[in-house]
Design a protein around this motif. Structure first.
Motif, PDB file in Angstrom:
ATOM      1  N   ASP A 136      -1.883 -15.623   4.146  1.00  0.00           N
ATOM      2  CA  ASP A 136      -2.382 -15.411   2.790  1.00  0.00           C
ATOM      3  C   ASP A 136      -2.494 -13.932   2.447  1.00  0.00           C
ATOM      4  O   ASP A 136      -2.273 -13.537   1.310  1.00  0.00           O
ATOM      5  CB  ASP A 136      -3.746 -16.093   2.620  1.00  0.00           C
ATOM      6  CG  ASP A 136      -3.638 -17.597   2.761  1.00  0.00           C
ATOM      7  OD1 ASP A 136      -2.521 -18.131   2.593  1.00  0.00           O
ATOM      8  OD2 ASP A 136      -4.655 -18.247   3.056  1.00  0.00           O
ATOM      9  N   ALA A 137      -2.836 -13.131   3.431  1.00  0.00           N
ATOM     10  CA  ALA A 137      -2.877 -11.678   3.235  1.00  0.00           C
ATOM     11  C   ALA A 137      -2.976 -11.002   4.591  1.00  0.00           C
ATOM     12  O   ALA A 137      -3.694 -11.470   5.473  1.00  0.00           O
ATOM     13  CB  ALA A 137      -4.050 -11.267   2.360  1.00  0.00           C
ATOM     14  N   SER A 138      -2.237  -9.922   4.762  1.00  0.00           N
ATOM     15  CA  SER A 138      -2.299  -9.124   5.982  1.00  0.00           C
ATOM     16  C   SER A 138      -2.289  -7.655   5.598  1.00  0.00           C
ATOM     17  O   SER A 138      -1.397  -7.202   4.871  1.00  0.00           O
ATOM     18  CB  SER A 138      -1.113  -9.432   6.897  1.00  0.00           C
ATOM     19  OG  SER A 138      -1.104  -8.567   8.029  1.00  0.00           O
ATOM     20  N   TYR A 139      -3.297  -6.924   6.072  1.00  0.00           N
ATOM     21  CA  TYR A 139      -3.421  -5.491   5.790  1.00  0.00           C
ATOM     22  C   TYR A 139      -3.440  -4.734   7.112  1.00  0.00           C
ATOM     23  O   TYR A 139      -4.224  -5.054   7.999  1.00  0.00           O
ATOM     24  CB  TYR A 139      -4.722  -5.183   5.045  1.00  0.00           C
ATOM     25  CG  TYR A 139      -4.949  -5.989   3.789  1.00  0.00           C
ATOM     26  CD1 TYR A 139      -4.533  -5.511   2.543  1.00  0.00           C
ATOM     27  CD2 TYR A 139      -5.602  -7.217   3.835  1.00  0.00           C
ATOM     28  CE1 TYR A 139      -4.761  -6.247   1.384  1.00  0.00           C
ATOM     29  CE2 TYR A 139      -5.834  -7.959   2.687  1.00  0.00           C
ATOM     30  CZ  TYR A 139      -5.402  -7.464   1.471  1.00  0.00           C
ATOM     31  OH  TYR A 139      -5.636  -8.201   0.325  1.00  0.00           O
ATOM     32  N   LEU A 140      -2.582  -3.747   7.238  1.00  0.00           N
ATOM     33  CA  LEU A 140      -2.594  -2.843   8.379  1.00  0.00           C
ATOM     34  C   LEU A 140      -2.561  -1.419   7.842  1.00  0.00           C
ATOM     35  O   LEU A 140      -1.755  -1.104   6.962  1.00  0.00           O
ATOM     36  CB  LEU A 140      -1.380  -3.058   9.292  1.00  0.00           C
ATOM     37  CG  LEU A 140      -1.380  -4.277  10.211  1.00  0.00           C
ATOM     38  CD1 LEU A 140      -0.919  -5.508   9.455  1.00  0.00           C
ATOM     39  CD2 LEU A 140      -0.449  -4.043  11.409  1.00  0.00           C
ATOM     40  N   ALA A 141      -3.432  -0.578   8.360  1.00  0.00           N
ATOM     41  CA  ALA A 141      -3.485   0.817   7.919  1.00  0.00           C
ATOM     42  C   ALA A 141      -3.832   1.702   9.113  1.00  0.00           C
ATOM     43  O   ALA A 141      -4.615   1.308   9.984  1.00  0.00           O
ATOM     44  CB  ALA A 141      -4.506   0.998   6.806  1.00  0.00           C
ATOM     45  N   ARG A 142      -3.208   2.876   9.150  1.00  0.00           N
ATOM     46  CA  ARG A 142      -3.498   3.835  10.214  1.00  0.00           C
ATOM     47  C   ARG A 142      -3.450   5.246   9.656  1.00  0.00           C
ATOM     48  O   ARG A 142      -2.572   5.583   8.854  1.00  0.00           O
ATOM     49  CB  ARG A 142      -2.492   3.706  11.351  1.00  0.00           C
ATOM     50  CG  ARG A 142      -2.784   4.640  12.542  1.00  0.00           C
ATOM     51  CD  ARG A 142      -1.675   4.655  13.584  1.00  0.00           C
ATOM     52  NE  ARG A 142      -1.315   3.320  14.010  1.00  0.00           N
ATOM     53  CZ  ARG A 142      -0.146   2.762  13.791  1.00  0.00           C
ATOM     54  NH1 ARG A 142       0.800   3.439  13.129  1.00  0.00           N
ATOM     55  NH2 ARG A 142       0.111   1.559  14.203  1.00  0.00           N
ATOM     56  N   GLY A 143      -4.369   6.059  10.106  1.00  0.00           N
ATOM     57  CA  GLY A 143      -4.353   7.479   9.793  1.00  0.00           C
ATOM     58  C   GLY A 143      -4.503   8.286  11.069  1.00  0.00           C
ATOM     59  O   GLY A 143      -5.252   7.897  11.972  1.00  0.00           O
ATOM     60  N   SER A 144      -3.778   9.388  11.187  1.00  0.00           N
ATOM     61  CA  SER A 144      -3.846  10.192  12.411  1.00  0.00           C
ATOM     62  C   SER A 144      -3.746  11.670  12.084  1.00  0.00           C
ATOM     63  O   SER A 144      -3.140  12.080  11.087  1.00  0.00           O
ATOM     64  CB  SER A 144      -2.732   9.788  13.396  1.00  0.00           C
ATOM     65  OG  SER A 144      -1.468   9.834  12.792  1.00  0.00           O
ATOM     66  N   LEU A 145      -4.350  12.479  12.947  1.00  0.00           N
ATOM     67  CA  LEU A 145      -4.309  13.936  12.867  1.00  0.00           C
ATOM     68  C   LEU A 145      -3.849  14.495  14.205  1.00  0.00           C
ATOM     69  O   LEU A 145      -4.245  13.994  15.263  1.00  0.00           O
ATOM     70  CB  LEU A 145      -5.694  14.505  12.539  1.00  0.00           C
ATOM     71  CG  LEU A 145      -6.234  14.334  11.123  1.00  0.00           C
ATOM     72  CD1 LEU A 145      -7.704  14.748  11.070  1.00  0.00           C
ATOM     73  CD2 LEU A 145      -5.417  15.173  10.144  1.00  0.00           C
TER      74      LEU A 145
END
Length: 842
Positions: free
Chosen positions: A234-243
């Motif tokens: 129904d919904a899939s969210y993937l998020a990544r932030g890197s430094l």
């Protein structure tokens, strides 16, 4: 084996044979992490299979490595897809867990029910951080640099729970270039995809990278007795932030990242693989139909199940709600065309699921609406200090997750069995490494600490609306910790001859506190405790506790020798040992089984050959191994009936079950036969068996205890053959490029459950159950056509998976002699669609 699969193995063998007879021509090549079919020669592939960067062709480990380009080309978007691309790998999903759970086996080494209290036999590592729970491991790959499948015990450098191998995933770190891409896609089942990556150099020493993806699709599996098709996303969210920080005046590289994951859907499907006509579900199905047609007979006719158990007639109760109102026809009509059945089926679609949840519990009854979901976030820090010949590395990780799922055990439109499970977990890990390179000597040593805590609870209901029903509540919390110290060194006696030795020691502490009660239907203070010293007493407060603690300690080790026969030919031999941690069962465990289980120990020997031939147009890698397993961990599904009249509940637990010997051969090859063409193939042969006489079990038959030898059973999760073949052809179209790719993968039959009975009266039913618990072999075709435009930098791809719409299955729940059903989880049907990608930057 299927004739096409035989041809695939033959082709792979032909390529490998060519590699062994052709002369080698040494030629240096540039280091790279990928191999494009437009290349004129095979490029070097760099891996980190030994926790340091090395060329694949001189690494004495059986490893399959994929660059980000290769993962995209072969449509490997999550861990389950690796079964199609790497040899000796078997992956399952579903079962009684959420769709995000991952059952992964390498070389037949598996834990066939990893949960909060038992571990996987294949360790999963993301940027060096161990993922403790397999329940949320199959949520998808996003912006990866590489993925490596390491086969064989990896305990020395990677630690516990790597008896089968390891999946080593590395994400893309920030770079000093302004670049990125946006991707959109659409497919059948109304599949939508939105993905993007942005890399930002903030100053000469600091860079940031952001990646995200959203996707959804409708359900794959028709479910006529539910509101929606099953298997939807129904919904899939993937998020990544890197430094990433690399100061000019300090020998330091520091990368920190954080990610967020959330997905939910209608839940995995179960389909019927075997129906027991002499079972409780068959009886109450027929009784419910009879009472719906003749309501005046309720309480007049005897209940056959209870009368048989108690020895005197017991009037039947009202079980009309056990099935949907007005349901007609025999329960055998819900069989599946992919399995032996009794004919007269309602549907010829092997993906049709007849699950039905009407238990009067809003959680259990949401199957098909909000059937499962996973949510979590994590933070990772990788700090490297370069001191010349010495290097110090710190890997710190924290992860928090929550998963839930609803399941119907009967795979039928009945109230025979269902559950609602919630898994909560928090983990923290810290690893410190010191590595050194002093000419002929290279070493790595370190300390490791891991701690996790959480809860797992299940509201389960078996045979609701019948007098043998039991709405139990299984609930437990846990705290688990592990400490380790390791050292491994390589020494080069000559430029060609090298030896390796390593040792690790691990100390585990596992604590569980069970709070199981007899029902979820009333408030906690009115429930009765069923575990610990207060069993049988109302749970008036915090009275239902059953704490236990166990400690384990064990070594892991490796020793090996390797030799470069020429600049392009490399051979090695090694031996290793590793362990899969022991633990506790949270659910009811009937005698004579134990509530705890010991670590599983594995040791092996392996020899390998890696070579490049035909002026670096052919690469062939082979490995042969023999392994010894002891105290093997196996899952047991059972129905436990207690009391008078009997109250029955389903349960599942881990048990140590004898010794296993396994041997096999694996081969991989890559060939560049002409310009623009790349052929990749692999196959694996696996032979696994229990040691004769190593697995005896006491069974109660006719009131007497009978000793039964179960060592003749097949070993689960051990396909005899796996093979794959991929063909990629590039065509230059002016400044643009057209790429055609197709691949085929085959996995032979696998036994997921098997039982040997000492009761001759049960032999026929058990034989049917064993056959229904075997996933038959199958092969899948996939294809992608991509047109890449140079200016602007755009790509359009048309893709298809399971092109022939082959029925395939991924897991088994066997309760043929309990509830009366053996069910399997179907794999995805044919899917197809397109993606459009726009790139910017360098």
């Amino acid at each position: 084996m299927h004739i096409l699969s035989k041809r695939l193995v033959w082709l792979s063998s032909t390529i490998l044979l060519a590699g062994t007879v052709m002369p080698a021509f040494g030629q240096d090549g540039a280091t790279a992490a990928s191999q494009h079919s437009g290349s004129t020669q095979l490029e070097d592939i760099v891996v980190t299979a030994r926790r340091t960067s090395e060329a694949l062709q001189t690494t004495p480990v059986a490893v399959t490595a994929f660059s980000n380009e290769a993962l995209v080309e072969r449509q490997v978007v999550q861990a389950t897809d690796l079964q199609r691309a790497a040899p000796a790998v078997s992956v399952g999903t579903g079962g009684t867990g959420p769709s995000s759970i991952l059952y992964i086996s390498i070389r037949g080494q598996a834990q066939n029910s990893p949960n909060s209290f038992s571990d996987n036999a294949v360790g999963i590592y993301i940027d060096g951080v161990y993922l403790g729970r397999a329940i949320g491991a199959n949520v998808g790959f996003l912006d990866l640099s590489s993925a490596e499948v390491l086969r064989g015990p990896q305990g020395t450098l990677f630690g516990r729970n790597t008896t089968g191998g390891a999946l080593n995933v590395t994400t893309n770190a920030p770079t000093d270039k302004f670049e990125g891409y946006m991707k959109v896609g659409y497919g059948n089942y109304d599949a939508n995809l939105f993905e993007g990556v942005l890399n930002l150099p903030l100053n000469p020493t600091l860079a940031a990278r952001f990646a995200g993806r959203y996707e959804d699709h409708k359900g794959y599996y028709p479910a006529p007795y539910l509101k929606n098709a099953l298997g939807s996303l129904d919904a899939s969210y993937l998020a990544r932030g890197s430094l990433k920080w690399e100061p000019d005046n300090l020998p330091v590289t520091w990368t920190v990242s954080g990610d967020y994951t959330e997905q939910h859907g209608s839940g995995p499907a179960f389909i019927v693989a075997g129906l027991n006509p002499a079972s409780p579900v068959a009886y109450y199905y027929g009784l419910a139909q009879h009472q719906q047609a003749n309501p005046g007979l309720i309480g007049v006719e005897p209940d056959a199940i209870l009368s048989g158990a108690l020895g005197f007639p017991v009037p039947s109760s009202d079980v009309r709600k056990f099935i949907p109102q007005g349901l007609e026809g025999p329960f055998t009509q819900f069989g599946n065309p992919a399995f032996p059945n009794f004919g007269g089926l309602l549907s010829n679609n092997p993906n049709t699921s007849y699950q039905y949840n009407a238990f009067g519990n809003p959680k259990l009854d949401q199957l098909g609406v909000l059937g499962d979901g996973t949510k979590g976030w994590s933070g990772t820090s990788n700090l490297v200090v370069d001191l010349g010949n010495l290097s110090i590395k710190s890997i710190t990780g924290y992860r928090k997750s929550r998963s839930f799922n609803v399941f119907n055990l009967s795979a039928l439109p009945t109230a025979a069995g269902a559950g609602y499970s919630v898994y909560r977990n928090r983990q923290f890990s810290q690893e410190l490494q010191l590595s050194g390179d002093f000419g002929a000597l290279h070493f790595i040593t370190g300390l490791y600490y891991f701690r996790e805590h959480g809860t797992e609870s299940t509201e389960a209901d078996t045979f609701e609306y019948t007098p043998i029903g039991s709405p139990v509540f299984n609930n437990a919390n846990y705290v688990q910790s592990s400490k380790g110290a390791f050292f491994q060194a390589n020494y080069n006696f000559t430029d060609a001859l090298r030896v390796t030795g390593g040792i690790r020691y691990t100390w585990d502490t596992r604590h569980i506190n069970r709070h199981n009660t007899n029902t979820w239907k009333v408030a906690p203070e009115f429930q009765t405790c069923v575990v610990g010293p207060n069993a049988g007493i109302p749970n008036t407060g915090d009275d239902c506790n059953n704490p236990e603690t166990v400690k384990f300690n064990y070594p892991a080790w490796t020793a090996g020798i390797d030799y470069r026969l020429s600049p392009d030919v490399f051979v090695y031999a090694k031996t290793s040992g590793a362990s899969m941690s022991g633990g506790y069962n949270s659910r009811p465990v009937p005698p004579p089984y134990s509530t705890s289980f010991k670590p599983e120990d594995v040791r092996d020997v392996e020899v390998g050959f890696k070579g490049e031939f035909l002026d670096r147009h052919l690469r062939t890698n082979l490995a042969a191994f023999y392994s010894w397993q002891s105290s093997v961990q196996r899952i047991v599904n059972a129905v436990v009936c207690e009391g008078t009249p009997p109250q029955c509940a389903s349960t599942q637990f881990v048990n140590n079950a004898g010794k296993v010997h396994t041997y096999g051969l694996e081969a991989e090859a890559t060939l560049l036969p002409w310009e623009g063409m790349r052929i990749e193939s692999s196959f694996a042969y696996l032979h696994a068996r229990y040691v004769s006489g190593s697995r005896f079990e006491n069974q109660l038959v006719g009131g007497a205890v009978v000793s039964v030898d179960r060592s003749g059973e097949p070993v689960p999760y051990s396909p005899k053959w796996t093979a794959n073949l991929g063909l990629t052809q590039d065509f230059d179209v002016g400044k643009d490029r057209l790429t055609l790719h197709g691949d085929y993968s085959y996995i032979s039959s696998r036994q997921f459950d098997f039982f040997t009975t000492g009761d001759p009266a049960q032999a026929a039913a058990v034989a049917i159950a064993n056959d229904a618990s075997r996933i038959r072999g199958y092969g899948l075709f996939n294809a992608v056509v991509t047109y890449a435009v140079t200016d602007p930098k755009m790509e359009i791809s048309v893709w298809a998976k399971n092109l022939t719409d082959k029925a395939n299955f991924t897991n088994v729940f066997n309760s043929y002699t309990g509830i009366g059903v053996t069910a399997q989880n179907p794999g995805p049907p044919r899917t197809y669609g397109f993606t459009l990608t726009y790139h910017w930057g360098e």
